[in-house]
Structures are given as C-alpha cells and as structure tokens.
Scaffold this motif. Structure first.
Motif, PDB file in Angstrom:
ATOM      1  N   SER A 192       0.856  -1.141  -0.065  1.00  0.00           N
ATOM      2  CA  SER A 192       0.218   0.148  -0.152  1.00  0.00           C
ATOM      3  C   SER A 192       0.867   1.318  -0.029  1.00  0.00           C
ATOM      4  O   SER A 192       0.620   2.155  -0.682  1.00  0.00           O
ATOM      5  CB  SER A 192      -0.922   0.062   1.174  1.00  0.00           C
ATOM      6  OG  SER A 192      -1.877   1.159   1.438  1.00  0.00           O
ATOM      7  N   GLY A 223      -7.547  -5.949   2.471  1.00  0.00           N
ATOM      8  CA  GLY A 223      -7.036  -5.192   1.104  1.00  0.00           C
ATOM      9  C   GLY A 223      -6.470  -5.993  -0.062  1.00  0.00           C
ATOM     10  O   GLY A 223      -6.379  -5.478  -0.999  1.00  0.00           O
ATOM     11  N   GLU A 248     -23.051  -5.441  -2.798  1.00  0.00           N
ATOM     12  CA  GLU A 248     -21.764  -4.684  -2.418  1.00  0.00           C
ATOM     13  C   GLU A 248     -21.499  -3.804  -3.476  1.00  0.00           C
ATOM     14  O   GLU A 248     -21.253  -2.697  -3.143  1.00  0.00           O
ATOM     15  CB  GLU A 248     -20.830  -5.649  -2.055  1.00  0.00           C
ATOM     16  CG  GLU A 248     -20.942  -6.426  -0.804  1.00  0.00           C
ATOM     17  CD  GLU A 248     -19.777  -7.466  -0.790  1.00  0.00           C
ATOM     18  OE1 GLU A 248     -19.195  -7.707   0.460  1.00  0.00           O
ATOM     19  OE2 GLU A 248     -19.394  -8.026  -1.632  1.00  0.00           O
ATOM     20  N   ALA A 252     -21.375   0.353  -3.281  1.00  0.00           N
ATOM     21  CA  ALA A 252     -20.342   1.214  -3.492  1.00  0.00           C
ATOM     22  C   ALA A 252     -20.661   2.224  -4.599  1.00  0.00           C
ATOM     23  O   ALA A 252     -20.096   3.455  -4.217  1.00  0.00           O
ATOM     24  CB  ALA A 252     -19.311   0.329  -4.087  1.00  0.00           C
ATOM     25  N   PRO A 280     -11.604   7.931   3.478  1.00  0.00           N
ATOM     26  CA  PRO A 280     -11.362   6.567   3.499  1.00  0.00           C
ATOM     27  C   PRO A 280     -12.329   5.582   2.872  1.00  0.00           C
ATOM     28  O   PRO A 280     -12.178   4.492   2.321  1.00  0.00           O
ATOM     29  CB  PRO A 280     -11.047   6.420   4.945  1.00  0.00           C
ATOM     30  CG  PRO A 280     -10.479   7.918   5.429  1.00  0.00           C
ATOM     31  CD  PRO A 280     -11.258   8.625   4.652  1.00  0.00           C
ATOM     32  N   HIS A 281     -13.549   6.132   3.252  1.00  0.00           N
ATOM     33  CA  HIS A 281     -14.788   5.355   2.744  1.00  0.00           C
ATOM     34  C   HIS A 281     -14.901   5.249   1.290  1.00  0.00           C
ATOM     35  O   HIS A 281     -15.502   4.449   0.742  1.00  0.00           O
ATOM     36  CB  HIS A 281     -16.074   5.862   3.352  1.00  0.00           C
ATOM     37  CG  HIS A 281     -16.196   5.806   5.138  1.00  0.00           C
ATOM     38  ND1 HIS A 281     -15.631   6.589   5.991  1.00  0.00           N
ATOM     39  CD2 HIS A 281     -16.465   4.452   5.704  1.00  0.00           C
ATOM     40  CE1 HIS A 281     -15.828   6.080   7.088  1.00  0.00           C
ATOM     41  NE2 HIS A 281     -16.262   4.952   6.932  1.00  0.00           N
ATOM     42  N   THR A 283     -12.529   5.831  -0.862  1.00  0.00           N
ATOM     43  CA  THR A 283     -11.471   5.171  -1.266  1.00  0.00           C
ATOM     44  C   THR A 283     -11.752   3.655  -1.547  1.00  0.00           C
ATOM     45  O   THR A 283     -11.607   3.034  -2.341  1.00  0.00           O
ATOM     46  CB  THR A 283     -10.076   5.134  -0.499  1.00  0.00           C
ATOM     47  OG1 THR A 283      -9.672   6.779  -0.618  1.00  0.00           O
ATOM     48  CG2 THR A 283      -8.947   4.485  -1.190  1.00  0.00           C
ATOM     49  N   ARG A 284     -12.414   3.235  -0.359  1.00  0.00           N
ATOM     50  CA  ARG A 284     -12.683   1.745  -0.323  1.00  0.00           C
ATOM     51  C   ARG A 284     -13.699   1.313  -1.143  1.00  0.00           C
ATOM     52  O   ARG A 284     -13.787   0.640  -2.021  1.00  0.00           O
ATOM     53  CB  ARG A 284     -13.171   1.463   1.277  1.00  0.00           C
ATOM     54  CG  ARG A 284     -13.719   0.098   1.372  1.00  0.00           C
ATOM     55  CD  ARG A 284     -13.989  -0.455   2.721  1.00  0.00           C
ATOM     56  NE  ARG A 284     -14.484  -1.796   2.873  1.00  0.00           N
ATOM     57  CZ  ARG A 284     -15.600  -2.174   2.779  1.00  0.00           C
ATOM     58  NH1 ARG A 284     -16.604  -1.361   2.327  1.00  0.00           N
ATOM     59  NH2 ARG A 284     -15.989  -3.559   2.788  1.00  0.00           N
ATOM     60  N   LYS A 287     -12.396   1.042  -4.660  1.00  0.00           N
ATOM     61  CA  LYS A 287     -11.936  -0.331  -4.928  1.00  0.00           C
ATOM     62  C   LYS A 287     -12.638  -1.317  -5.363  1.00  0.00           C
ATOM     63  O   LYS A 287     -12.507  -2.316  -5.989  1.00  0.00           O
ATOM     64  CB  LYS A 287     -10.819  -0.491  -3.696  1.00  0.00           C
ATOM     65  CG  LYS A 287      -9.654   0.279  -3.707  1.00  0.00           C
ATOM     66  CD  LYS A 287      -8.641   0.024  -2.523  1.00  0.00           C
ATOM     67  CE  LYS A 287      -7.470   0.825  -2.582  1.00  0.00           C
ATOM     68  NZ  LYS A 287      -6.684   0.468  -1.325  1.00  0.00           N
ATOM     69  N   ILE A 288     -13.758  -1.411  -4.389  1.00  0.00           N
ATOM     70  CA  ILE A 288     -15.022  -2.452  -4.444  1.00  0.00           C
ATOM     71  C   ILE A 288     -15.551  -2.339  -5.846  1.00  0.00           C
ATOM     72  O   ILE A 288     -15.797  -3.257  -6.760  1.00  0.00           O
ATOM     73  CB  ILE A 288     -15.955  -2.067  -3.452  1.00  0.00           C
ATOM     74  CG1 ILE A 288     -15.286  -2.624  -2.159  1.00  0.00           C
ATOM     75  CG2 ILE A 288     -17.213  -2.992  -3.712  1.00  0.00           C
ATOM     76  CD1 ILE A 288     -16.197  -2.477  -0.848  1.00  0.00           C
TER      77      ILE A 288
END
Length: 298
Positions: A192, A223, A248, A252, A280-281, A283-284, A287-288
């Motif tokens: 990371s 991750g 999910e 997202a 941060p949410h 970014t996640r 990615k999802i």
C-alpha cells in the motif's frame, strides 16, 4: 500495462504438459509457469525451453501469463529471463528477494532484454514474493518500492518458516501464528505504501475448502486483491470470495455518487445510512467498484 484483474493466480509446474493443458481450461485470472521449486536442478535448462514454447504457442485466452523465475541469489534467474522473455509473458514472479538490489537487478536486465527483443520498455511487470527470507521481510518496504515494474507484492511463509526453523506456522484452529501474521500484515502495508497491489499467499491444505474460504475473507478484509492457488479445486472458492457481490458493488457505486453530490455542495464528510462517511470510505468504495467491474459484476 498488465490488466488489474487478479482474483486468482494459479501455479503450473513448468514442463508438465498434462497440467498446462488442464490449466488452460480453468477460470483462473492468471497462470504462473513455475521454473523454481517445481523444477529439479537437472531439469532447469530443458524446462526453460518448454515454458518458452508454451508462451509462444499456447492460447492463454484472457489469462495473464506469469513466469516464476529462480531467485537472483541462486545465479539461475538471469538465464530464466534470457530464455523466456521472447515469449513476452505479462511478467515474472520474483521469489526470495533479499533486498531492493535484487529487484533492481531483475529490472535492469529486463530493460536490456526488452530493448534487444523489440518489446516496449516497461511492459514486462513483476510480482514480488517479498517475505520468503528473514532479510527480505526486514527489507520489505524498500523491496516493494524498488522498481516501477512492480505490479504487486505477495508473501510466503514456507521458505521463511524453514529458514527460521519454525515448528509450525498455524495454531490448532488453523490460524496463523505471530511470524506469518506479521509477514502477511507487512506485505499489505508495504505494498500500500508503494502504491501497488498486494496478493495473498497460497493455502496449502488443498482439501480444506472451508479454511480456504475463511482465509480469503480475511484477505479481502486486509485489502488483498486476490490469492495464489496451488490446486485447481481452490480457484472457484478464491474467485467467489474475492469478487464483490452485486449488492456490495451497487452500494459502492451509490456511495461514490453520494460523495460526488456532497462534493458539489462543498461537503467532504456526511452521514449516510446512519454512519459518518469521509475520504477513506470513498477510497474503499472505489476499490470495490473497480473489482466488481473487472469481474463483470457491474
């Protein structure tokens, strides 16, 4: 540039014609043609030629094509690259690096080989297995950032466990003990920090699919973008666990849309479904959504 779709990378012993034929029918996202541990010393030269032929003549479909070379320290890695680069693999899996210098040595050799064979510079990528020596584990931060060719970092415990004379690496419930847990964590952290992907190591109990599923779910939570398999029966579980569900994925995408809407209003944080959301949410969620698109869920 190598595709970013890496839920499952499957090991294929170099030189095994029956296993490569089967591997080309599997739903793995990539195949690793192994020139290292799966090949005895007296078969290295002949197996390089076989792998070169596979790369040049076999139809891998959409699967990534990786070659696991021998470690730089053995003196065999250079010949692995020189013999197989003409097959234009997507990249090389680099085992047992001791320090960043090992990775730079591989990268510099690839610079010359790509130029010699008319391959665009930088096209050949690297997946680094960075924890197979104690020295490598201590140097993992520098190893992960040693070359722009690095696409991902993985980790391994079997060689490290042998080098450190560890009696066992898992507890009675099958969960990692301190040293492998530390190596796994540092793989994720170092990758990371270097801005590359991190890929989980093999699960060696091929009959324990429940344990494999549990370990995959832990990997997703950490991750990891995918996992290396050593048996065809593991691939379905790995793909399932590393693929976001439709629910999910849609959640997202909705959250990304909410961030965009609040950004237009000048808000960087906001309440969403009873929880406070900030960068941060986002970014996640991105990615999802990316993993879901790569897997065809979106």
């Amino acid at each position: 540039m190598t595709p970013r779709r890496r839920r499952s990378l499957h090991f294929v012993p170099g030189g095994n014609e029956r296993m490569i034929a089967r591997a080309l029918t599997l739903p793995a996202d990539g195949l690793i043609l192994d020139l290292e541990d799966a090949v005895p010393p007296d078969r290295k030269v002949a197996t390089r030629q076989i792998v070169r032929g596979w790369l040049a003549t076999l139809d891998f479909g959409s699967r990534e094509r990786w070659v696991r070379m021998n470690p730089v320290a053995t003196g065999l890695g250079r010949a692995d690259l020189e013999e197989t680069i003409v097959g234009r693999p997507d990249g090389y899996v680099v085992p047992k690096p001791r320090h960043a210098g090992d990775i730079r040595e591989v990268a510099h050799l690839l610079d010359r080989l790509e130029h010699r064979h008319g391959i665009p510079n930088g096209m050949t990528r690297l997946v680094v297995i960075a924890t197979e020596t104690a020295e490598g584990l201590l140097n993992i931060r520098d190893i992960a950032a040693a070359s722009v060719r690095i696409a991902a970092v993985s980790w391994g415990i079997e060689d490290l466990g042998a080098a450190m004379a560890l009696g066992r690496v898992r507890d009675a419930d099958g969960r990692y003990l301190d040293v492998p847990r530390y190596a796994r964590t540092m793989c994720a952290v170092a990758a990371s920090a270097a801005g590359v992907e991190w890929i989980d190591t093999v699960y060696t109990d091929i009959a324990d699919l429940d344990g494999l599923g549990r370990e995959c779910r832990e990997g997703v939570a950490m991750g990891f973008v995918g996992k290396i398999s050593i048996h065809p029966g593991q691939i379905e579980v790995i793909n399932r666990e590393f693929t976001p569900s439709k629910t999910e994925a849609e959640e997202a995408v909705a959250l990304i849309g909410a961030f965009e809407e609040h950004a237009r209003r000048g808000a960087g944080a906001f309440a969403w479904k009873g929880q406070m959301m900030d960068l941060p949410h986002l970014t996640r969620a991105r990615k999802i959504a990316e993993r879901a698109r790569d897997a065809g869920v979106l």
